[in-house]
Scaffold this active site. Structure first.
Site, PDB file in Angstrom:
ATOM      1  N   ARG A 137      -4.331   4.329   4.477  1.00  0.00           N
ATOM      2  CA  ARG A 137      -3.768   5.230   3.484  1.00  0.00           C
ATOM      3  C   ARG A 137      -3.903   4.521   2.138  1.00  0.00           C
ATOM      4  O   ARG A 137      -4.254   3.338   1.993  1.00  0.00           O
ATOM      5  CB  ARG A 137      -2.127   5.032   3.754  1.00  0.00           C
ATOM      6  CG  ARG A 137      -1.576   3.793   3.433  1.00  0.00           C
ATOM      7  CD  ARG A 137       0.297   3.956   3.723  1.00  0.00           C
ATOM      8  NE  ARG A 137       0.753   2.701   3.458  1.00  0.00           N
ATOM      9  CZ  ARG A 137       1.177   1.761   4.308  1.00  0.00           C
ATOM     10  NH1 ARG A 137       0.712   2.088   5.570  1.00  0.00           N
ATOM     11  NH2 ARG A 137       1.975   0.809   4.156  1.00  0.00           N
TER      12      ARG A 137
ATOM     13  N   ALA B 133     -11.825   3.818   3.828  1.00  0.00           N
ATOM     14  CA  ALA B 133     -10.819   2.725   3.500  1.00  0.00           C
ATOM     15  C   ALA B 133      -9.950   3.184   2.551  1.00  0.00           C
ATOM     16  O   ALA B 133      -9.813   4.464   2.376  1.00  0.00           O
ATOM     17  CB  ALA B 133     -11.753   1.677   2.570  1.00  0.00           C
ATOM     18  N   HIS B 134      -8.908   2.561   1.902  1.00  0.00           N
ATOM     19  CA  HIS B 134      -8.120   3.173   1.136  1.00  0.00           C
ATOM     20  C   HIS B 134      -8.560   3.754  -0.258  1.00  0.00           C
ATOM     21  O   HIS B 134      -9.266   3.124  -0.920  1.00  0.00           O
ATOM     22  CB  HIS B 134      -6.859   2.201   0.641  1.00  0.00           C
ATOM     23  CG  HIS B 134      -7.295   0.932  -0.001  1.00  0.00           C
ATOM     24  ND1 HIS B 134      -6.397  -0.257   0.034  1.00  0.00           N
ATOM     25  CD2 HIS B 134      -8.448   0.345  -0.206  1.00  0.00           C
ATOM     26  CE1 HIS B 134      -7.063  -1.361  -0.467  1.00  0.00           C
ATOM     27  NE2 HIS B 134      -8.235  -0.982  -0.473  1.00  0.00           N
ATOM     28  N   ASN B 135      -7.912   4.672  -0.603  1.00  0.00           N
ATOM     29  CA  ASN B 135      -8.227   5.363  -1.830  1.00  0.00           C
ATOM     30  C   ASN B 135      -9.692   6.028  -1.888  1.00  0.00           C
ATOM     31  O   ASN B 135      -9.966   6.608  -3.108  1.00  0.00           O
ATOM     32  CB  ASN B 135      -7.923   4.408  -3.035  1.00  0.00           C
ATOM     33  CG  ASN B 135      -6.314   4.418  -3.375  1.00  0.00           C
ATOM     34  OD1 ASN B 135      -6.127   3.453  -2.800  1.00  0.00           O
ATOM     35  ND2 ASN B 135      -5.802   5.241  -3.746  1.00  0.00           N
TER      36      ASN B 135
ATOM     37  N   GLN C 223       0.818  -1.216   0.270  1.00  0.00           N
ATOM     38  CA  GLN C 223      -0.035   0.096   0.027  1.00  0.00           C
ATOM     39  C   GLN C 223       1.016   1.271  -0.051  1.00  0.00           C
ATOM     40  O   GLN C 223       1.523   1.476   0.914  1.00  0.00           O
ATOM     41  CB  GLN C 223      -1.061   0.170   1.221  1.00  0.00           C
ATOM     42  CG  GLN C 223      -1.683  -1.308   1.275  1.00  0.00           C
ATOM     43  CD  GLN C 223      -2.947  -1.238   0.213  1.00  0.00           C
ATOM     44  OE1 GLN C 223      -3.844  -0.445   0.269  1.00  0.00           O
ATOM     45  NE2 GLN C 223      -2.858  -2.354  -0.677  1.00  0.00           N
TER      46      GLN C 223
END
Lengths: 340, 340, 340
Positions: free
Chosen positions: B229, B250-252, B209
């Site tokens: 991240r 969550a990510h993104n 990640q």
């Protein structure tokens, strides 16, 4: 390109090195000495980058990519532009993960106990393990080699942690036996007292919770999760299971190998998940039920009965997912037909 | 009156000072020198207090109040008793918030790094910033002026925090760029690894990640939240967005400006919220969807598709909220009609 | 047998000691001097163990048990094998909890402030209270006797904690008055700013949150929960209420005595629960509603209106539980009948 303040990149690597990680030969007509500097997504990659095409839906992005090489499945080679090396693999995202790790290996701090950590004289910390400031390691705890215990984490008396595990900042662990290469992200709580009471008109009397938490090798648990210890017997999380953030695992839950539990799901006491079960986000499972091997529970579902192996359920109360889709359609029609 | 052990009160202030905060003139017939000692709700306020009437439903309470002055809308002046000063403003609760802050300004500790904090020699802490005991600041981190980093918080290597931000006790931050006047409440986790795996029969392989978390100015995030991240690219929270406790980002995920996310909601990976979106409590959003500007999602809903700008949805799977109300009515009738 | 690395066992105890805890006489024909070494579940107990039969569904397990003694209800004596002492009690699991505590009393560390704790000179810590490394106790805080404050917990300025309370590792408390024998498990946050804003086109302006949290005696709160302080007035949790992990209690919520709140439930601002209310897991309650005495809310329900005393509701929006069951049946039929 990943921000170098946060992600240290290795390399460059030759195409020959990259395909070696993939376990495939250098593609015909490609130069094995061509250098690659980084990995990146199809839209962000430049000619120095390795990228990947995993789903057919991204074929347009692959056609427009500037990536120097793209991992893709057999039959997709023609999708990428001329000059982009097409590397055929069986599972592009998995190979991409390995190549990304070549450029960005997991950062493991140098071993050693920080002077501001608090390690009990009766605890054992193996060589190569790093204990950060403010971390507390209790009497009789045993931490294997090459682990990382983050700042202000607490490892309770008698806890065992296997080699190569990473315990995040602010994690608190008690009454637990933890395997190798386990990852617990920051703020997760393991081994606290389960929610077991004997209730009557006089109130709620806590039943002593005399079990443990057993977490097998290669388990990853996200941030701010809770895993209660068993009441009698153990709470168990099987090998290779992955758990997202803010998940609740109650006392005496038994989770098999390779399960996937998405964020904010909760599993009530004594429920059992066989291997390879998938729980979507915000799922709730009642206590004392069994979920069969490779069963899947759609996000937000509430499950109150056993789920047979290999099936998929959805809704609350949960039903087979095709039935849930029919319910959804029927309900939509019903409300429309009334013309209200 | 607020408990003085926890809330330090300033004042007294003259009516002229109070209305100056409101940006309105002293009401006719009112004494600009009249002193006010405190703020309070309509039912608890005494003649030394400023109170407010925000919703018509509280008119009875306003009629019975002992408050010395009441902020209210034009047309409501006659509601309050004789002797109570009616201060006409456009947005009573907002003006009340400002006046409350006059009496109870945010408490900012004096700057300085506590001797029991652990600040890396390669980190930068600006003047006027307070670092509490047990806090850890990593190499290359930069913390702007007039910030407060609470006890046992960790600020990872390379993290930037803008001026005037307040980081709660036990917060852990890594891989993040944080703006000015940002508030992160205790126990919140920012920047940990997102839930991204390449799965096959051999198991789940973590995909590195490689992104960051970007939190813009004036964002407030509650307690025990998680902000992962990005995988490639960043997780973004736009300016002035406010987030309640126990929320999962969550990510993104990309969140616009001025959004409101209520407690225990969860947003799955790569989903985008435009500006001024409101998510109710316990809402779940699937990954890779878009929620349009100023769209609203009712509490507990599960959203699996894009939500158009300016619309309101409810239910699971979510539908336009009027349709959801019709579904609810239809379902109620159906079960009643059967006479079971 | 509980793992001795984590659970220190006392004993052995004579049957006469065991039945004294139960408040019943030694059964006829049983030897009051018979020794017992441990407690255990029916299937795991050996002749040195005391076990219990609480629900009729476990009669088969009781018939096959090797336990030396079984706590059971009158009329169940014949279920257990010959040689097993049948101890007749009114509430087997409650008596079992007491006997388990005889063998495994709550572990209370010896009093004293760890040299690595940070106790303000203006704080008061009573005799017999243990403060662990990294814990921070603020100015004017008062902690009663025989408490335990875990590692890296923070007790804010002015906070009161009554005798015999146990504050878990990583707990952060501010703006709170806490009673006697209260348990807060690791990672729980108490007293932070509630989610109160005045919103308009210019953005969201925080309304100062000038109240407190009041937690009465014998309350137990699980791990990673959040209890916000009141906006004006207090957030209140009544005596003997028990709360599971990851629960959200918003500002100005008032919870009565003896309530039970299961994991991941959330209660929005200013909502009131009378005594003995039960909220299932993942329940959501809207703000400003009232839940009557001994009302029950089924798991995952969303409640938007008052719930009358003594009733049980389910679903979203919640309805009387029998109606919810009828809805479920009707919906099932509807989707089947369509044959889609």
């Amino acid at each position: 390109m990943a921000d170098p303040r946060f992600h240290r990149r290795r390399g460059p690597f030759r195409l020959a090195d990259v395909v070696a990680v993939a376990g495939v030969p250098v593609p015909a007509d490609a130069d094995p000495e061509r250098l690659f500097l980084d990995v990146g997504s199809l839209d962000a990659a430049d000619p120095g980058c390795v990228s990947y095409l995993d789903q057919a839906g991204y074929a347009a992005a692959a056609g427009a990519t500037s990536a120097g090489a793209v991992l893709l499945r057999d039959g997709q080679q023609e999708v990428v532009p001329a000059g982009t090396v097409a590397i055929v693999v069986g599972h592009p995202v998995k190979i991409f993960a390995r190549i990304a790790r070549l450029f960005y290996p997991d950062e493991v701090p140098a071993g050693g106990v920080d002077p501001a950590a608090h390690v009990h004289a009766g605890a054992t910390v193996a060589a190569g393990t790093r204990i950060d400031p403010g971390a507390v390691v209790g009497e009789g705890a045993e931490i294997g080699p090459d682990c990382h215990v983050g700042a202000n984490a607490t490892i309770g008396a008698g806890v065992r942690i296997g080699a190569g595990s990473r315990i995040g900042a602010g994690v608190n662990i008690s009454h637990a036996i933890i395997g190798q290469r386990v990852v617990l992200m920051p703020g997760t709580q393991v081994g606290q007292t389960g929610f077991g009471f004997a209730s009557d008109a006089a109130g709620h009397l806590r039943v002593p919770q005399l079990g443990r938490v057993l977490i097998d090798d290669d388990v990853e648990i996200g941030a701010n999760c809770c895993v209660d210890r068993g009441a009698a017997g153990d709470t168990v999380i099987g090998r290779g299971t992955i758990i997202d953030n803010l998940v609740q695992i109650a006392h005496n839950v038994r989770i098999g190998r390779g399960c996937v539990i998405v964020s904010q799901a909760g599993v009530a006491g004594s429920t059992e998940l066989d291997d390879f079960v998938v729980l979507g986000g915000q799922v709730g499972l009642s206590g004392h039920i069994k979920v069969g091997k490779a069963a899947r529970v759609a996000a937000k579902s509430g499950v109150m009965r056993d789920v047979p192996a290999g099936t998929e359920v959805a809704g609350y109360p949960s039903v087979p997912i095709r039935q849930w889709h029919r319910q959804t359609v029927a309900l939509g029609r019903l409300s429309t037909r009334k013309g209200e």
